[in-house]
Design a protein around this motif. Structure first.
Motif, PDB file in Angstrom:
ATOM      1  N   TYR A 130      -4.711   2.837   0.426  1.00 52.81           N
ATOM      2  CA  TYR A 130      -3.580   3.735   0.648  1.00 52.81           C
ATOM      3  C   TYR A 130      -3.744   4.395   2.016  1.00 52.81           C
ATOM      4  CZ  TYR A 130      -6.794   7.538  -0.637  1.00 52.81           C
ATOM      5  OH  TYR A 130      -7.846   8.410  -0.683  1.00 52.81           O
ATOM      6  N   ALA A 160       0.847  -1.187   0.000  1.00 47.71           N
ATOM      7  CA  ALA A 160       0.000   0.000   0.000  1.00 47.71           C
ATOM      8  C   ALA A 160       0.881   1.234   0.000  1.00 47.71           C
ATOM      9  CB  ALA A 160      -0.896   0.004   1.232  1.00 47.71           C
ATOM     10  N   THR A 161       0.425   2.251  -0.677  1.00 42.35           N
ATOM     11  CA  THR A 161       1.195   3.487  -0.745  1.00 42.35           C
ATOM     12  C   THR A 161       1.145   4.181   0.602  1.00 42.35           C
ATOM     13  OG1 THR A 161       0.675   3.732  -3.053  1.00 42.35           O
ATOM     14  CG2 THR A 161       1.350   5.715  -1.911  1.00 42.35           C
ATOM     15  N   ASN A 162       2.290   4.633   1.070  1.00 42.59           N
ATOM     16  CA  ASN A 162       2.363   5.371   2.320  1.00 42.59           C
ATOM     17  C   ASN A 162       2.418   6.855   1.992  1.00 42.59           C
ATOM     18  OD1 ASN A 162       2.944   6.573   4.714  1.00 42.59           O
ATOM     19  ND2 ASN A 162       4.820   5.458   5.107  1.00 42.59           N
ATOM     20  N   LEU A 163       1.304   7.525   2.123  1.00 45.47           N
ATOM     21  CA  LEU A 163       1.263   8.966   1.919  1.00 45.47           C
ATOM     22  C   LEU A 163       1.382   9.697   3.242  1.00 45.47           C
ATOM     23  CD1 LEU A 163      -1.579   9.282  -0.723  1.00 45.47           C
ATOM     24  CD2 LEU A 163       0.870   9.216  -1.100  1.00 45.47           C
ATOM     25  N   PHE A 208      -4.094   6.139  -7.269  1.00 45.58           N
ATOM     26  CA  PHE A 208      -3.727   5.490  -6.009  1.00 45.58           C
ATOM     27  C   PHE A 208      -4.037   3.995  -6.083  1.00 45.58           C
ATOM     28  CE2 PHE A 208      -4.474   9.448  -3.125  1.00 45.58           C
ATOM     29  CZ  PHE A 208      -3.457  10.096  -3.781  1.00 45.58           C
ATOM     30  N   THR A 252      -9.737   3.482   1.012  1.00 44.88           N
ATOM     31  CA  THR A 252      -9.886   2.615  -0.138  1.00 44.88           C
ATOM     32  C   THR A 252     -10.691   3.309  -1.221  1.00 44.88           C
ATOM     33  OG1 THR A 252     -10.596   0.462  -0.972  1.00 44.88           O
ATOM     34  CG2 THR A 252     -11.912   1.415   0.813  1.00 44.88           C
TER      35      THR A 252
END
Length: 158
Positions: free
Chosen positions: A26, A4-7, A22, A48
Motif C-alpha cells: 500500500y 494497491a491501495t492509494n492512501l 491493508f 508492505t
C-alpha cells in the motif's frame, strides 16, 4: 504494482484505520520533517505488510490506540536501528505479567535521535519499500524508487 491501495492524501492515514486490513502493498503520504533530508515532507511511500524489517530499513510504526503519540497520529515513519527480537510479531501480547517486554529501537534523522518503543505499544510494523509514482489518474502505483544507500547508512554508524 496494480491494485494497491492509494492512501496518499494529505496525511499518512486517519485514526481508526486497522493496518491489518491493508493489502500486501500500500502507499501513504508521509508528513513531518524528522527524516529530512532523506525523505521530504509530503513524499508518498510504498509499504508492505510482508517480511521482517532489517536494521537500517524505514518502517511504518502503527501504534495501538491507547499509545498514540502526542501528535495524535496513530503511525510514524522511522528507521529501524536494531534487529527485532527473533519471532517477534505484532500486535504483541505478553504471555504473563512477569514477562519482559521486547523493545523496538528506532531512529530519526532531523534531529538525530534514537529511542526504544515497547512492543506492547505497537499494533503493526510495516517495511517501507521506497517512494512511489502513481498513474495519471492517481489510483495505481506504477513505480517504486529505491532509497539511496545513505538512507540505510545512518543506523550502521551508531
Amino acid at each position: 504494482m496494480t491494485n494497491a491501495t492509494n492512501l496518499c492524501s494529505t496525511s499518512f492515514a486517519p485514526a481508526g484505520v486497522d493496518p491489518s486490513t491493508f493489502p500486501a502493498v500500500y502507499a501513504a503520504t508521509c508528513t513531518g520533517h524528522c527524516m529530512e533530508p532523506l525523505i521530504q515532507d509530503g513524499t508518498c511511500m510504498a509499504f508492505t505488510r510482508c517480511g521482517t524489517p532489517e536494521p537500517g530499513e524505514f518502517v511504518a510504526i502503527w501504534f495501538r490506540p491507547e499509545h498514540t503519540p502526542s501528535d495524535g497520529l496513530p503511525q510514524q515513519l522511522k528507521r529501524l536501528a536494531m534487529p527485532l527480537m527473533e519471532g517477534l510479531t505484532f500486535p504483541y501480547a505478553p504471555v504473563s505479567p512477569a514477562e519482559c517486554v521486547p523493545l523496538v529501537v528506532v531512529e530519526m534523522v532531523n534531529p538525530p535521535r534514537r529511542w526504544a518503543i515497547p512492543a506492547t505499544h505497537i499494533r503493526a510494523l510495516h517495511r517501507c519499500l521506497g517512494p512511489v509514482k502513481f498513474s495519471a489518474e492517481g489510483r495505481t502505483m506504477i513505480e517504486v524508487a529505491k532509497l539511496p544507500p545513505e538512507a540505510r547508512a545512518f543506523a550502521s554508524r551508531q
